[in-house]
Enzyme design. Structure first.
Site, PDB file in Angstrom:
ATOM      1  N   TYR A 199      22.776  42.154  39.906  1.00  0.00           N
ATOM      2  CA  TYR A 199      23.863  42.037  39.420  1.00  0.00           C
ATOM      3  C   TYR A 199      23.791  42.724  37.922  1.00  0.00           C
ATOM      4  O   TYR A 199      24.977  43.105  37.568  1.00  0.00           O
ATOM      5  CB  TYR A 199      23.973  40.505  39.407  1.00  0.00           C
ATOM      6  CG  TYR A 199      24.815  39.627  40.483  1.00  0.00           C
ATOM      7  CD1 TYR A 199      26.061  39.976  40.386  1.00  0.00           C
ATOM      8  CD2 TYR A 199      24.003  39.167  41.494  1.00  0.00           C
ATOM      9  CE1 TYR A 199      26.624  39.234  41.616  1.00  0.00           C
ATOM     10  CE2 TYR A 199      24.618  38.828  42.496  1.00  0.00           C
ATOM     11  CZ  TYR A 199      26.060  38.987  42.518  1.00  0.00           C
ATOM     12  OH  TYR A 199      26.618  38.434  43.886  1.00  0.00           O
ATOM     13  N   GLN A 207      39.629  38.338  43.868  1.00  0.00           N
ATOM     14  CA  GLN A 207      38.509  38.116  44.110  1.00  0.00           C
ATOM     15  C   GLN A 207      37.536  38.853  43.686  1.00  0.00           C
ATOM     16  O   GLN A 207      36.084  38.830  43.768  1.00  0.00           O
ATOM     17  CB  GLN A 207      38.190  38.362  45.579  1.00  0.00           C
ATOM     18  CG  GLN A 207      38.980  37.548  46.676  1.00  0.00           C
ATOM     19  CD  GLN A 207      39.322  38.195  47.974  1.00  0.00           C
ATOM     20  OE1 GLN A 207      38.712  37.994  48.941  1.00  0.00           O
ATOM     21  NE2 GLN A 207      40.214  39.216  48.141  1.00  0.00           N
ATOM     22  N   VAL A 217      34.897  40.471  40.263  1.00  0.00           N
ATOM     23  CA  VAL A 217      34.361  39.752  39.338  1.00  0.00           C
ATOM     24  C   VAL A 217      34.112  40.765  38.317  1.00  0.00           C
ATOM     25  O   VAL A 217      33.241  40.402  37.260  1.00  0.00           O
ATOM     26  CB  VAL A 217      32.757  39.135  39.750  1.00  0.00           C
ATOM     27  CG1 VAL A 217      32.986  38.098  41.028  1.00  0.00           C
ATOM     28  CG2 VAL A 217      32.051  40.217  40.603  1.00  0.00           C
ATOM     29  N   ASP A 218      34.622  41.747  38.464  1.00  0.00           N
ATOM     30  CA  ASP A 218      34.467  43.079  37.449  1.00  0.00           C
ATOM     31  C   ASP A 218      35.049  42.683  36.058  1.00  0.00           C
ATOM     32  O   ASP A 218      35.058  43.367  35.012  1.00  0.00           O
ATOM     33  CB  ASP A 218      34.574  44.231  37.938  1.00  0.00           C
ATOM     34  CG  ASP A 218      36.084  44.464  38.381  1.00  0.00           C
ATOM     35  OD1 ASP A 218      36.935  43.916  37.972  1.00  0.00           O
ATOM     36  OD2 ASP A 218      36.211  45.248  39.588  1.00  0.00           O
ATOM     37  N   HIS A 263      36.459  34.188  42.473  1.00  0.00           N
ATOM     38  CA  HIS A 263      35.136  34.258  42.739  1.00  0.00           C
ATOM     39  C   HIS A 263      34.068  34.322  41.286  1.00  0.00           C
ATOM     40  O   HIS A 263      33.097  34.980  41.346  1.00  0.00           O
ATOM     41  CB  HIS A 263      34.627  35.627  43.593  1.00  0.00           C
ATOM     42  CG  HIS A 263      35.142  35.258  45.062  1.00  0.00           C
ATOM     43  ND1 HIS A 263      35.353  36.432  46.021  1.00  0.00           N
ATOM     44  CD2 HIS A 263      35.519  34.158  45.580  1.00  0.00           C
ATOM     45  CE1 HIS A 263      35.591  36.169  47.221  1.00  0.00           C
ATOM     46  NE2 HIS A 263      36.039  34.517  46.864  1.00  0.00           N
ATOM     47  N   CYS A 311      20.698  23.706  35.743  1.00  0.00           N
ATOM     48  CA  CYS A 311      21.606  22.541  35.211  1.00  0.00           C
ATOM     49  C   CYS A 311      23.072  22.919  35.227  1.00  0.00           C
ATOM     50  O   CYS A 311      24.060  22.444  34.905  1.00  0.00           O
ATOM     51  CB  CYS A 311      20.945  22.095  34.114  1.00  0.00           C
ATOM     52  SG  CYS A 311      21.549  23.533  32.790  1.00  0.00           S
ATOM     53  N   CYS A 351      17.109  29.289  30.909  1.00  0.00           N
ATOM     54  CA  CYS A 351      18.430  28.422  30.282  1.00  0.00           C
ATOM     55  C   CYS A 351      17.604  27.807  29.023  1.00  0.00           C
ATOM     56  O   CYS A 351      16.597  27.251  29.052  1.00  0.00           O
ATOM     57  CB  CYS A 351      18.467  27.481  31.110  1.00  0.00           C
ATOM     58  SG  CYS A 351      19.715  26.068  30.443  1.00  0.00           S
ATOM     59  N   THR A 386      41.919  44.422  49.958  1.00  0.00           N
ATOM     60  CA  THR A 386      40.879  43.379  50.165  1.00  0.00           C
ATOM     61  C   THR A 386      40.819  43.511  51.910  1.00  0.00           C
ATOM     62  O   THR A 386      41.634  43.443  52.449  1.00  0.00           O
ATOM     63  CB  THR A 386      41.302  41.927  49.579  1.00  0.00           C
ATOM     64  OG1 THR A 386      40.343  41.016  50.312  1.00  0.00           O
ATOM     65  CG2 THR A 386      42.759  41.480  49.988  1.00  0.00           C
ATOM     66  N   SER A 387      39.902  43.430  52.185  1.00  0.00           N
ATOM     67  CA  SER A 387      39.416  43.289  53.807  1.00  0.00           C
ATOM     68  C   SER A 387      39.851  42.037  54.291  1.00  0.00           C
ATOM     69  O   SER A 387      40.009  41.994  55.661  1.00  0.00           O
ATOM     70  CB  SER A 387      37.903  43.589  54.246  1.00  0.00           C
ATOM     71  OG  SER A 387      37.074  42.632  53.335  1.00  0.00           O
TER      72      SER A 387
HETATM   73  P1  OAD Z   1      35.731  44.603  50.707  1.00  0.00           P
HETATM   74  O1  OAD Z   1      34.598  45.675  50.293  1.00  0.00           O
HETATM   75  O2  OAD Z   1      35.432  43.528  51.612  1.00  0.00           O
HETATM   76  O3  OAD Z   1      37.076  45.426  50.996  1.00  0.00           O
HETATM   77  C1  OAD Z   1      37.473  46.257  50.260  1.00  0.00           C
HETATM   78  C2  OAD Z   1      38.929  46.605  50.889  1.00  0.00           C
HETATM   79  O4  OAD Z   1      39.402  47.621  50.025  1.00  0.00           O
HETATM   80  C3  OAD Z   1      38.880  47.341  52.246  1.00  0.00           C
HETATM   81  O5  OAD Z   1      39.781  46.798  52.982  1.00  0.00           O
HETATM   82  C4  OAD Z   1      39.063  48.814  51.961  1.00  0.00           C
HETATM   83  O6  OAD Z   1      40.020  49.528  52.876  1.00  0.00           O
HETATM   84  C5  OAD Z   1      40.153  48.696  50.822  1.00  0.00           C
HETATM   85  N1  OAD Z   1      40.146  49.842  49.895  1.00  0.00           N
HETATM   86  C6  OAD Z   1      39.026  50.543  49.369  1.00  0.00           C
HETATM   87  N2  OAD Z   1      39.619  51.387  48.282  1.00  0.00           N
HETATM   88  C7  OAD Z   1      40.907  51.053  48.208  1.00  0.00           C
HETATM   89  C8  OAD Z   1      41.799  51.960  47.431  1.00  0.00           C
HETATM   90  N3  OAD Z   1      41.644  52.698  46.613  1.00  0.00           N
HETATM   91  N4  OAD Z   1      43.176  51.349  47.719  1.00  0.00           N
HETATM   92  C9  OAD Z   1      43.425  50.206  48.403  1.00  0.00           C
HETATM   93  N5  OAD Z   1      42.524  49.724  49.055  1.00  0.00           N
HETATM   94  C10 OAD Z   1      41.345  50.055  49.024  1.00  0.00           C
HETATM   95  O7  OAD Z   1      35.876  43.712  49.446  1.00  0.00           O
HETATM   96  P2  OAD Z   1      36.751  42.286  49.279  1.00  0.00           P
HETATM   97  O8  OAD Z   1      37.667  42.139  50.177  1.00  0.00           O
HETATM   98  O9  OAD Z   1      37.257  42.146  47.869  1.00  0.00           O
HETATM   99  O10 OAD Z   1      32.909  37.786  47.278  1.00  0.00           O
HETATM  100  O11 OAD Z   1      35.548  41.224  49.605  1.00  0.00           O
HETATM  101  C11 OAD Z   1      35.858  40.021  49.474  1.00  0.00           C
HETATM  102  C12 OAD Z   1      34.740  39.270  48.974  1.00  0.00           C
HETATM  103  O12 OAD Z   1      33.827  39.369  49.796  1.00  0.00           O
HETATM  104  C13 OAD Z   1      34.038  39.632  47.383  1.00  0.00           C
HETATM  105  O13 OAD Z   1      34.821  39.126  46.518  1.00  0.00           O
HETATM  106  C14 OAD Z   1      32.799  39.238  47.681  1.00  0.00           C
HETATM  107  C15 OAD Z   1      32.405  39.439  49.147  1.00  0.00           C
HETATM  108  O14 OAD Z   1      32.032  38.223  49.728  1.00  0.00           O
HETATM  109  C16 OAD Z   1      31.770  37.283  46.781  1.00  0.00           C
HETATM  110  O15 OAD Z   1      30.940  37.791  46.385  1.00  0.00           O
HETATM  111  C17 OAD Z   1      31.716  35.727  46.728  1.00  0.00           C
END
Ligand code: OAD
Length: 244
Positions: free
Chosen positions: A67, A101, A103-104, A119, A130, A147, A188-189
């Site tokens: 992280y 989703q 965290v950046d 997230h 705690c 902590c 998002t995937s």
């Molecule tokens: P993923 O890494 O699973 O998916 C990223 C998605 O973005 C994929 O579908 C890519 O095709 C798409 N992608 C990549 N570059 C792109 C661009 N320039 N424009 C448009 N789309 C693009 O990431 P998340 O879906 O965010 O949670 O993952 C969801 C959560 O999974 C995260 O927040 C994380 C993980 O569990 C936690 O850590 C709790």
């Protein structure tokens, strides 16, 4: 860019919209997506194996350092045109809710108001034992900081696999999703619940669902409009097409 005329006129008249973003939105800023292959020290681990309470219990230093690397990366990059287009949308649509989703913290840095961070946020740190937030911490690079209140190990204030999402954030996301006329799922995937079900809830409530992604996802067959490509290109083009 060829954007559907029907979508353009729909957005012109839209009063209530919600957008869910994922790691793809930050990809063009230089933040690797969550499921991109890992590099360097972490190449041998799957992100899913590092982002859990069990992993932190077993290897706190490894997870803390992972992280720390991601925090340094997020700090060193800047928001991209996709982030800024979402700021513009919030100015144009009377009731616009941005749910992420990620965290950046890049949406807030771009200027998006009231971002719902489902997230958590990688810049915040809290106690693993705690739960007390740590306003500041001092790492010597050798061990995980502790902590000030209870001596427990500090951890990033993000949601790990197997953990509950912050209830107020989730409730606000559901409310905006149920109320919106247009719902965007961007970069998002759609693999992680409960975020992945928001688009379906929006659709059941009668909203038009728009997906923006480089690739089709499990959501794609359900959406009204699938705009394939980079969010950093499509979102600004959409804002220009709709509001000039
Ligand atoms: P993923 O890494 O699973 O998916 C990223 C998605 O973005 C994929 O579908 C890519 O095709 C798409 N992608 C990549 N570059 C792109 C661009 N320039 N424009 C448009 N789309 C693009 O990431 P998340 O879906 O965010 O949670 O993952 C969801 C959560 O999974 C995260 O927040 C994380 C993980 O569990 C936690 O850590 C709790």
């Amino acid at each position: 860019m060829n954007l559907p005329a029907e979508l353009v006129s729909l957005l012109r008249a839209c009063q209530r919209a919600a957008a869910l973003t994922g790691a793809g939105v930050s990809q063009e800023s230089g933040v690797p997506t969550f499921r991109d292959s890992q590099s360097g020290l972490w190449a041998q681990y799957r992100p899913e194996d590092l982002a859990t309470p069990e992993a932190f219990r077993r290897h706190p230093k490894l997870v803390w350092d992972w992280y720390a690397m991601r925090r340094a990366r997020a700090d060193s990059v800047a928001p991209n045109p996709g982030h800024y287009a979402l700021v513009a949308m919030a100015r144009q649509i009377a009731d616009f809710t941005l749910i992420t989703q990620n965290v950046d913290g890049l949406h807030a840095r771009a200027g998006s108001p009231n971002v719902i961070e489902l997230h958590g946020n990688i810049r915040r740190v809290k106690c693993f034992d705690c739960g007390k937030p740590a306003a500041e911490w001092h790492g010597d690079g050798q061990s995980v900081p502790t902590c000030a209140a209870c001596g427990g190990l500090l951890r990033p204030d993000v949601v790990w696999f197997g953990e509950r999402l912050p209830p107020e954030a989730l409730e606000a996301a559901w409310a905006a999703t149920r109320a919106c006329q247009v719902f965007f799922s961007i970069g998002t995937s759609g693999l992680v619940q409960p975020a992945a079900s928001l688009a379906h809830v929006a659709k059941e409530g009668g909203a038009t669902v728009v997906e923006i992604n480089l690739e089709p996802t499990p959501l794609t067959p359900w959406v009204d409009f699938f705009l394939r490509g980079k969010s950093g290109q499509i979102l600004p083009a959409l804002v220009t097409a709709v509001w000039g």
